[in-house]
Design a protein around this motif. Structure first.
Motif: not given
Lengths: 327, 289, 271
Positions: A46, A49-52, A71-72, A76, A78, A80, A84, A98, A102, A145, A149, C166-168
């Motif tokens: 995490r 990923a930049g979630l925390d 995170p974006v 990344i 990811m 899950f 997810a 996503g 964007r 997915r 990215r 969030r990641i997206e």
């Protein structure tokens, strides 16, 4: 392309759940984070990923500090554990959400979605909803997915744990090929040592948020740096018992051999495993596990022996490895 | 930053729930009525002293408590039966649930009028049945001994479905294994209800009872439309008395005092029911030792 | 339970008989109402319905007022409650617990006791006789329950979903718009129905805020019929009014039975 973690620490209240973690994942390398639940492997993912946010240390992608980047913008990919997938969107919309946010043009969205679906060989599923997919298909969509990215780093959080054993074996080579093809560094979190060995170039074993050992699967198997690693890597588990010298001695079950003299044992239990058989033996050193070929006949009076080269020694206080050459 | 999301709703809730209580506390220390020309004049604790000596207040308080305790206990009894019935697995369950839910969904005032007609003397069906059996008319809505019971019935009819659904939700959380294990040990269905269902339903029962007590304590619509508080004030509730003080006697200071007092009584009643549901065993134990 | 069918019948009779009596009365002539057994004249009539539907203002107006008020209240409540619930689902446990206890107390509070202060609001800010203004206290009163229900729906969503978003690159509003709000739709639906029912049935505040006859809501209008002289014979007329006022709810209960029950019971299970 590379990923570097420098002296990463994270705490919850006063508790450091990760401390002093240094990792480097090179281009095209797959690093497995291995450890029991609560060891900090998912928390590490995490953070990458930049979630925390880490409470100390820096995270670099391609030698660029991304510690304070969202995170974006880290780009990344990811996957899950639960995949997810958005349950209210069909496969195509799951992939394109996503892109749409964007502001990618619709034609471009379509191209990239089709491309990713094609790569995962699931073009025919694009109209289905996640609830209409099997576990393996869901995993493919989740991977698609991530691939879509065009990420700089892949992060996989127990991607196989929701699949049954047979499917897992089928998917492993495919997954490896797909994610390593692009040359991005891959971090693969798992609690299954077998999976870690099968998937990763190198394995980092974590315990209580600290790095216990890092190395190639062969290296970890041959020279576990502590009792913890020794008991975690290799199945059936290593035999670990106190030695006369005051050290802890460890021997792998497959290194124990029948002989005419040596340690006398009684057979307690036998498991026939097809290609091999596992014996549980009672000896003066306590219960020992012995793994031998299923063809091998078991003598009536069991004496076992082993080559001293196969012995591992650990300090009885610190649990750290002691190399015999230094002894 | 995410706190900002809470702010609008928080302000609205505070405005509608918090401000009135503060306003009442302030008003209850003031004379604010037609006598003062609707100006607010501090009068010390005069409102509260008046309240303590106001026989109508205490009569209404007693009537409200009587109404709430009778209707809530009747509801609990009926709701348990209905919940058990609705819990059974069979085909027409959905329709039966809709039907039993209907009384809860109807506006109270609508049914209050309905009850007025049903209890009407001599044209309502109840009196007709009485008449048909050759008995003297009961005059339900003009007999102070009976009228309050008819309001209890109206309340029970309307709100039992709500309680039954809460209890049904509780029943559905109890795994079937427990009953099967109990049956293997030789337990009878009724024992299973006493030993398994009832103890595990306690939290739901508590929640439902508290909610219903609070609502029954504030009973207003039903009484105002069905009996207007009569006959001879025998069904007047505290909320209705407070309403009359504000809207008919235009005595806002005293009305606010009554509402605060009702609120205090309600808190006491809730505490009491908590003791009854959760602490009865402990008290019993202490008492016996 | 043995003889289940008997119990079921009892329950059906208990639930439906008062309403059936209204239905019966609403079709009775004045003679049939007052002299049920001797019954000299014609028994059945539609006069009662004609009366309430052609009165001035006709019953339709009240139905429309209640509908408008119910929709406005529901919408207003959701607009406030959804962001608040999202925030509440993200709060630290201790803070969230405290907030929850406050909300539960507010949801349990017998709101009748608030009418005087609310009436003062209406007077001071000139909000009386305005259905849109009335929806403000209504949505404030429904807010605690709405927030509790929607918060528990947010909490039930897997955390991974929001993180994947969030990641997206989805911002907080985009996550709410594209991922979270669509996913809590079932909870939003059952919450909306509960809010709507509350608003449809509310009496004391509507009674004190609205005095213009053409703006009355259905409960107040029906309560007024009892004391009014527009209808020379009240019982037949208000039985008809009762029946007409009940039909929308009957339909709602039949259609939304599942959502209503899930809303009511979720409130209990999670609260």
């Amino acid at each position: 392309m590379s990923l570097t973690l420098e002296n990463i620490g994270r705490r919850i209240n006063k508790n450091w759940i990760i401390k002093g973690l240094n990792l480097h994942v090179a281009k095209g390398e797959c690093l497995a984070l291995l450890g029991p639940s609560g060891c900090g492997k998912s928390s590490t993912l995490r953070l990458i990923a930049g979630l925390d946010k880490p409470d100390e240390g820096t995270i670099k992608i391609n030698h660029k500090d991304v510690t304070n980047i969202s995170p974006v913008n880290r780009r990344i990919g990811m996957v899950f554990q639960s995949y997810a997938l958005y349950p209210h969107l069909n496969v195509a919309d799951n992939l394109s959400l996503g892109l749409r946010i964007r502001g990618v043009p619709v034609s471009e969205q379509k191209k990239r979605v089709n491309n990713a679906l094609g790569l995962m060989q699931i073009e025919s599923l694009f109209k289905r909803f996640p609830s209409e997919l099997s576990g393996g298909q869901r995993q493919r969509v989740a991977l698609a997915r991530a691939i879509l990215r065009d990420p700089k780093v892949y992060l996989l959080d127990e991607p196989m744990s929701n699949l049954d054993a047979q499917l897992r074996e089928e998917l492993r080579p495919e997954l490896r090929n797909l994610i390593l093809k692009g040359g991005q560094p891959v971090v693969y979190v798992t609690h299954d040592q077998h999976e870690a060995m099968a998937m990763a170039n190198r394995i980092a074993v974590l315990k209580n948020g600290r790095l216990e050992q890092i190395g190639t699967p062969e290296n970890l198997y041959a020279k576990p740096s502590s009792i913890f690693v020794a008991s975690f890597i290799g199945r059936p588990q290593m035999n670990i018992f106190p030695d006369k010298s005051g050290l802890i001695k460890a021997i792998r079950p497959e290194d124990l051999k029948f002989s005419n003299n040596g340690l006398k044992c009684n057979l307690v239990h036998k498991e026939w495993l097809g290609s091999s058989q596992l014996l549980l033996l009672d000896s003066q050193n306590g219960l020992l596990r012995l793994l031998c070929g299923s063809e091998e006949s078991i003598p009536e009076e069991i004496y076992i022996n082993w080559s001293s080269e196969k012995e591992h020694y650990f300090d009885s206080n610190t649990g750290k490895r002691i190399d015999k050459s230094r002894q | 930053m995410i706190i900002l999301f809470l702010l609008p709703a928080g302000i609205l809730i505070l405005l509608v729930f918090g401000v009135p209580l503060i306003r009442y506390s302030w008003l209850s220390m003031h004379a604010a009525s037609v006598v003062t020309g609707l100006d607010n004049i501090p009068n010390g604790g005069a409102n509260w002293i008046r309240l303590l000596n106001d026989m109508r207040f205490w009569k209404d308080a007693w009537q409200t408590v009587r109404f709430a305790s009778f209707s809530v206990s009747l509801e609990v009894f009926l709701a348990i039966l209905i919940a058990l019935l609705l819990h059974q697995k069979w085909k027409g369950r959905g329709i039966l649930r809709s039907i039993s839910l209907l009384p809860w969904a109807l506006p109270t005032t609508v049914m209050a009028l309905g009850w007025r007609w049903i209890f009407n003397t001599p044209y309502g069906p109840i009196e007709k049945i009485i008449n048909f059996m050759g008995l003297n008319p009961l005059n339900i809505l003009s007999n102070p001994k009976l009228t309050w019971l008819s309001t209890v019935l109206g309340d029970v009819w309307k709100t039992t479905p709500f309680l039954a659904l809460i209890l049904l939700a509780g029943l559905q959380t109890i795994p079937d294994d427990l009953y099967e294990a109990f049956r293997l040990e030789g337990g009878k269905p009724f024992q299973a209800f006493l030993k398994i269902s009832l103890p595990l339903l306690k939290p739901y029962l508590f929640l439902g009872v508290i909610f219903r007590l609070a609502q029954a304590f504030g009973v207003f619509d039903l009484i105002q439309v069905m009996t207007g508080g009569g006959p001879a004030g025998s069904t007047e509730s505290l909320a209705l008395y407070a309403y009359l003080n504000a809207m008919r006697f235009l005595d806002f200071g005293y009305s606010a005092t009554i509402m605060l007092a009702s609120f205090i009584l309600l808190v006491c009643a809730c505490a009491l029911s908590w003791v009854l549901i959760y602490q009865s065993k402990n008290i019993y134990r202490v008492y016996n030792s | 339970m043995k003889h289940k069918i008997i119990w079921v019948l009892l329950l059906v009779i208990w639930s439906l008989s008062p309403l059936s009596w209204q239905l019966y009365t609403s079709f009775c002539t004045q003679e049939a109402i007052t002299h049920p057994l001797t019954n000299p004249g014609p028994h059945w009539t539609l006069n009662n319905y004609r009366q309430v539907l052609t009165a001035s203002p006709p019953l339709w107006d009240y139905l429309f007022n209640s509908l408008l008020l119910g929709l406005t209240t529901t919408l207003l409540t959701l607009v406030f409650a959804i962001p608040a619930s999202y925030a509440l689902s993200k709060l630290k446990p201790l803070l969230a617990r405290t907030t929850k206890i406050i909300l539960i107390s507010a949801a349990l509070f017998p709101y009748v006791l608030l009418f005087l202060a609310l009436l003062e609001f209406a007077r001071n800010f000139n909000l009386g006789n305005n259905l849109f203004a009335l929806s403000i206290p209504y949505s404030a009163l429904s807010m605690p329950l709405a927030i509790l229900l929607i918060t528990s729906a947010f909490k039930d969503l897997p955390k991974d979903l929001e993180e994947a978003a969030r990641i997206e690159g989805l911002g907080i509003w985009q996550r709410l718009r594209w991922v979270l709000i669509p996913l809590i739709a079932p909870a939003t639906a059952s919450t909306s129905i509960l809010i709507f029912l509350f608003s449809w049935n509310e009496y004391p505040i509507a009674l004190t805020w609205i005095s213009k006859p053409e703006l009355l809501t259905l409960p107040v209008a029906i309560a007024r019929i009892a004391g009014s002289s527009i209808y020379s014979v009240p019982y037949g007329a208000y039985a008809a009014a009762t029946v007409l006022g009940s039909i929308p709810l009957l339909i709602m209960v039949l259609i939304f039975q599942k959502q209503i029950i899930s809303g009511l019971t979720k409130g209990a299970v999670k609260g």
